[in-house]
Each structure stands twice: as structure tokens, then as C-alpha cells.
Design a protein around this motif. Structure first.
Motif, PDB file in Angstrom:
ATOM      1  N   HIS A 186       1.006  -0.934   0.107  1.00 31.92           N
ATOM      2  CA  HIS A 186      -0.015   0.130  -0.496  1.00 31.92           C
ATOM      3  C   HIS A 186       1.009   1.650   0.009  1.00 31.92           C
ATOM      4  N   ASN A 187       2.168   0.665  -0.776  1.00 30.90           N
ATOM      5  CA  ASN A 187       2.789   2.364  -0.148  1.00 30.90           C
ATOM      6  C   ASN A 187       2.830   3.603  -0.920  1.00 30.90           C
ATOM      7  N   ILE A 188       1.863   3.267  -2.252  1.00 29.66           N
ATOM      8  CA  ILE A 188       1.037   4.162  -2.768  1.00 29.66           C
ATOM      9  C   ILE A 188       0.007   5.174  -2.516  1.00 29.66           C
ATOM     10  N   ALA A 189      -0.447   4.512  -1.446  1.00 33.05           N
ATOM     11  CA  ALA A 189      -1.271   5.316  -0.426  1.00 33.05           C
ATOM     12  C   ALA A 189      -0.735   6.268   0.721  1.00 33.05           C
ATOM     13  N   GLN A 190       1.150   5.693   0.955  1.00 28.32           N
ATOM     14  CA  GLN A 190       1.071   6.601   1.891  1.00 28.32           C
ATOM     15  C   GLN A 190       0.485   8.819   1.851  1.00 28.32           C
ATOM     16  N   THR A 191       0.634   8.777   3.019  1.00 31.11           N
ATOM     17  CA  THR A 191       0.218  10.251   3.426  1.00 31.11           C
ATOM     18  C   THR A 191      -0.834  10.531   2.426  1.00 31.11           C
ATOM     19  N   ASP A 192      -1.723  10.140   1.982  1.00 33.54           N
ATOM     20  CA  ASP A 192      -2.791  10.364   1.249  1.00 33.54           C
ATOM     21  C   ASP A 192      -4.087  10.414   2.134  1.00 33.54           C
ATOM     22  N   GLY A 193      -4.956  11.069   1.441  1.00 36.45           N
ATOM     23  CA  GLY A 193      -6.174  11.600   2.143  1.00 36.45           C
ATOM     24  C   GLY A 193      -7.096  10.888   1.092  1.00 36.45           C
ATOM     25  N   ILE A 194      -8.415  11.192   1.631  1.00 40.15           N
ATOM     26  CA  ILE A 194      -9.545  11.604   1.127  1.00 40.15           C
ATOM     27  C   ILE A 194     -11.293  12.424   1.911  1.00 40.15           C
ATOM     28  N   VAL A 195     -11.311  13.293   1.222  1.00 37.98           N
ATOM     29  CA  VAL A 195     -12.383  14.267   1.935  1.00 37.98           C
ATOM     30  C   VAL A 195     -13.950  13.512   1.919  1.00 37.98           C
ATOM     31  N   VAL A 196     -15.117  13.401   2.246  1.00 36.43           N
ATOM     32  CA  VAL A 196     -16.046  13.059   2.235  1.00 36.43           C
ATOM     33  C   VAL A 196     -17.009  14.123   2.474  1.00 36.43           C
ATOM     34  N   ASP A 197     -18.031  14.191   1.933  1.00 33.12           N
ATOM     35  CA  ASP A 197     -18.693  15.517   2.381  1.00 33.12           C
ATOM     36  C   ASP A 197     -20.632  14.393   2.718  1.00 33.12           C
ATOM     37  N   VAL A 198     -21.405  14.568   3.765  1.00 34.96           N
ATOM     38  CA  VAL A 198     -22.152  13.725   4.145  1.00 34.96           C
ATOM     39  C   VAL A 198     -23.499  14.405   4.369  1.00 34.96           C
ATOM     40  N   ASN A 199     -24.816  14.007   3.778  1.00 35.37           N
ATOM     41  CA  ASN A 199     -25.531  14.833   3.417  1.00 35.37           C
ATOM     42  C   ASN A 199     -27.212  14.221   3.735  1.00 35.37           C
ATOM     43  N   PHE A 200     -27.891  14.447   4.084  1.00 34.76           N
ATOM     44  CA  PHE A 200     -29.467  14.089   4.750  1.00 34.76           C
ATOM     45  C   PHE A 200     -30.248  14.893   4.262  1.00 34.76           C
ATOM     46  N   TYR A 201     -31.796  14.684   4.106  1.00 33.94           N
ATOM     47  CA  TYR A 201     -32.423  15.218   3.713  1.00 33.94           C
ATOM     48  C   TYR A 201     -33.253  14.821   4.114  1.00 33.94           C
ATOM     49  N   SER A 202     -34.143  15.386   4.528  1.00 33.42           N
ATOM     50  CA  SER A 202     -36.180  15.074   5.551  1.00 33.42           C
ATOM     51  C   SER A 202     -37.293  15.566   5.097  1.00 33.42           C
ATOM     52  N   VAL A 203     -38.151  15.005   5.078  1.00 33.82           N
ATOM     53  CA  VAL A 203     -39.633  15.380   4.449  1.00 33.82           C
ATOM     54  C   VAL A 203     -40.948  14.573   5.035  1.00 33.82           C
ATOM     55  N   GLN A 204     -41.484  15.700   5.522  1.00 30.04           N
ATOM     56  CA  GLN A 204     -42.816  15.616   6.448  1.00 30.04           C
ATOM     57  C   GLN A 204     -43.597  14.311   5.631  1.00 30.04           C
ATOM     58  N   SER A 205     -43.821  13.219   6.120  1.00 32.48           N
ATOM     59  CA  SER A 205     -44.551  12.329   4.960  1.00 32.48           C
ATOM     60  C   SER A 205     -45.973  12.420   5.044  1.00 32.48           C
ATOM     61  N   ARG A 206     -46.450  13.099   5.933  1.00 30.20           N
ATOM     62  CA  ARG A 206     -48.057  12.966   5.114  1.00 30.20           C
ATOM     63  C   ARG A 206     -47.505  14.418   4.382  1.00 30.20           C
ATOM     64  N   ASN A 207     -48.503  13.938   3.539  1.00 26.18           N
ATOM     65  CA  ASN A 207     -49.141  14.560   2.068  1.00 26.18           C
ATOM     66  C   ASN A 207     -47.652  14.705   0.986  1.00 26.18           C
ATOM     67  N   ASN A 208     -47.040  13.649   1.352  1.00 23.73           N
ATOM     68  CA  ASN A 208     -45.668  13.328   0.889  1.00 23.73           C
ATOM     69  C   ASN A 208     -45.975  12.393   0.189  1.00 23.73           C
ATOM     70  N   ALA A 209     -47.233  11.347  -0.024  1.00 25.23           N
ATOM     71  CA  ALA A 209     -46.887   9.795  -0.103  1.00 25.23           C
ATOM     72  C   ALA A 209     -46.076   9.112  -1.438  1.00 25.23           C
ATOM     73  N   ARG A 210     -45.766  10.154  -2.115  1.00 22.63           N
ATOM     74  CA  ARG A 210     -45.549  10.077  -3.910  1.00 22.63           C
ATOM     75  C   ARG A 210     -43.331  10.424  -3.101  1.00 22.63           C
ATOM     76  N   PHE A 211     -43.147  10.918  -2.522  1.00 19.14           N
ATOM     77  CA  PHE A 211     -41.439  11.385  -2.725  1.00 19.14           C
ATOM     78  C   PHE A 211     -40.795  10.117  -2.676  1.00 19.14           C
ATOM     79  N   LEU A 212     -40.043  10.676  -3.713  1.00 22.98           N
ATOM     80  CA  LEU A 212     -38.440   9.511  -3.484  1.00 22.98           C
ATOM     81  C   LEU A 212     -37.712  10.648  -3.443  1.00 22.98           C
ATOM     82  N   CYS A 213     -36.340   9.641  -3.115  1.00 21.38           N
ATOM     83  CA  CYS A 213     -34.949  10.165  -2.836  1.00 21.38           C
ATOM     84  C   CYS A 213     -34.551  10.497  -3.743  1.00 21.38           C
ATOM     85  N   SER A 214     -34.145   9.412  -5.070  1.00 25.58           N
ATOM     86  CA  SER A 214     -34.509   9.715  -6.188  1.00 25.58           C
ATOM     87  C   SER A 214     -34.401  11.150  -7.413  1.00 25.58           C
TER      88      SER A 214
END
Length: 214
Positions: A178-206
Motif C-alpha cells: 500500500h506504499n502508493i497510498a502513504q500520506t494520502d487522504g480522502i474528504v467526504v461530504d455527508v448530507n441528509f434530507y428529510s420530508v414529512q411523510s404526511r401529504n408526501n406519499a409519493r416522495f422519492l429520494c431519487s
């Protein structure tokens, strides 16, 4: 692997709205290192929810002597190779931080960062699913491994006190060069989204993915 097994105070916080909290932040990883974190979600009303993870950086950082000896090394600022060796596994957890028999891995979030952290919103629950219940908690387990990761679900009775080294529900094989990965890093953004299910019965995350910038 070296290190303490238990709650990571740098990546744990009390119930709050998400702003700039760190879901994971690890330095000096070595092949064979692994760990697990659990994300807990809380809604005040019955709701549908989605999550998206985006690989936003692959810093090369400095290039040390073992890394510079690798023939295929790239040395551009954002062309580090750690994303080719650091594996992830997400699953729907019951809150004990262990992948157990009957708990389902999230296939779209299982693998290497470059292929799974695409920025697409994935359903935690959307149309056709039972919504997240108000005043209850939903858990998502996240395991990581510097090497090859394999799910090894355990029986629930084997984990009365949560995870212990070698008893997380997955294995981590750090064999290889794994020498090629020495000192390297990754950065990842994490996001969440929510919507009230009432009156949104057809909601799709896509439906949110058209809002994700390319």
C-alpha cells in the motif's frame, strides 16, 4: 490494529441539527486498521429520509520515500490513491454498532470511495417504505477498513455489549503493498434530507439527484 476501541469523542455529539460535525476523522492509518461508527437519526414527525455521500477530495499531501518509489505514482495535489484502498460498508443497524445476521448492508455504499460516494441521494425510507417514526431512532452502521473488507455478520446474542475487536460483523485484510497510498487522504461530504411523510406519499429520494451538481 493499534489504538483504543470505544467511543471516539472527536466524532460523537449529542442530539443536534447537523452543521459541520465530523462523521469520521482519522490520521496515520495503516493497512489492516479498521473501525465502526453508528449514525443515529431522529425525526419529530413521521418522515421520509435520504442520505448522500460525496467524495470531494483525494489529497496527495506530501510524498515520502516509500511512496515516491512506486512506478505508477501521481503527484498532483488532488490525485492521492488512498481511495483505492480504503473500503467502506454501511448497513441498517439496530443500535448496537455491530453487523448482525438479518441486518441488511446498503449495497450502494459498500466498496471503495470512488465508486460509492457519488453524491446520489439514497433512500433511508421513501415512498413505498414505512416512514421513520416520530420520537424514535433509526440507526445506520458504518464500517471502514484500510484493505479488503468482507461482511461477516454475527448472531445477535454474541454482542450483548456492542462491538469488540474482531467482533464487528466484518473482517479487514490489510495484506499487500500500500506504499502508493502513504500520506494520502480522502474528504467526504455527508448530507441528509428529510420530508414529512404526511401529504408526501409519493416522495422519492431519487427526485433529489437532479439537484446534485456534477
Amino acid at each position: 490494529p493499534k489504538g483504543d476501541w470505544g467511543r471516539n469523542v472527536n466524532n460523537s455529539w449529542q442530539l443536534s441539527d447537523l452543521t459541520n460535525q465530523l462523521f469520521f476523522n482519522f490520521d496515520d492509518l495503516k493497512p489492516g486498521d479498521y473501525g465502526e461508527d453508528t449514525i443515529s437519526l431522529h425525526v419529530q414527525n413521521d418522515a421520509y429520509a435520504c442520505m448522500a455521500l460525496t467524495l470531494t477530495g483525494t489529497p496527495e499531501n506530501v510524498v515520502n520515500e516509500p511512496e515516491s518509489a512506486v512506478p505508477d505514482l501521481t503527484v498532483e495535489t488532488n490525485e492521492g490513491e488512498l481511495q483505492n484502498y480504503l473500503s467502506f460498508l454501511f448497513w441498517n443497524d439496530d443500535g448496537d454498532n455491530v453487523l448482525e445476521e438479518g441486518e441488511q448492508p446498503i449495497q450502494e455504499l459498500s466498496g471503495l470511495p470512488g465508486s460509492i460516494f457519488t453524491g446520489n441521494y439514497l433512500p433511508i425510507a421513501d415512498s413505498g417504505d414505512a416512514p421513520l417514526k416520530a420520537d424514535s431512532t433509526t440507526y445506520i452502521g458504518k464500517g471502514w477498513c484500510f484493505g479488503v473488507m468482507t461482511p461477516t455478520p454475527v448472531v445477535p446474542a454474541a454482542n450483548p455489549n456492542g462491538p469488540t475487536p474482531g467482533n464487528t460483523g466484518f473482517s479487514c485484510d490489510g495484506a499487500g503493498d500500500h506504499n502508493i497510498a502513504q500520506t494520502d487522504g480522502i474528504v467526504v461530504d455527508v448530507n441528509f434530507y428529510s420530508v414529512q411523510s404526511r401529504n408526501n406519499a409519493r416522495f422519492l429520494c431519487s427526485s433529489l439527484n437532479e439537484q446534485v451538481p456534477e
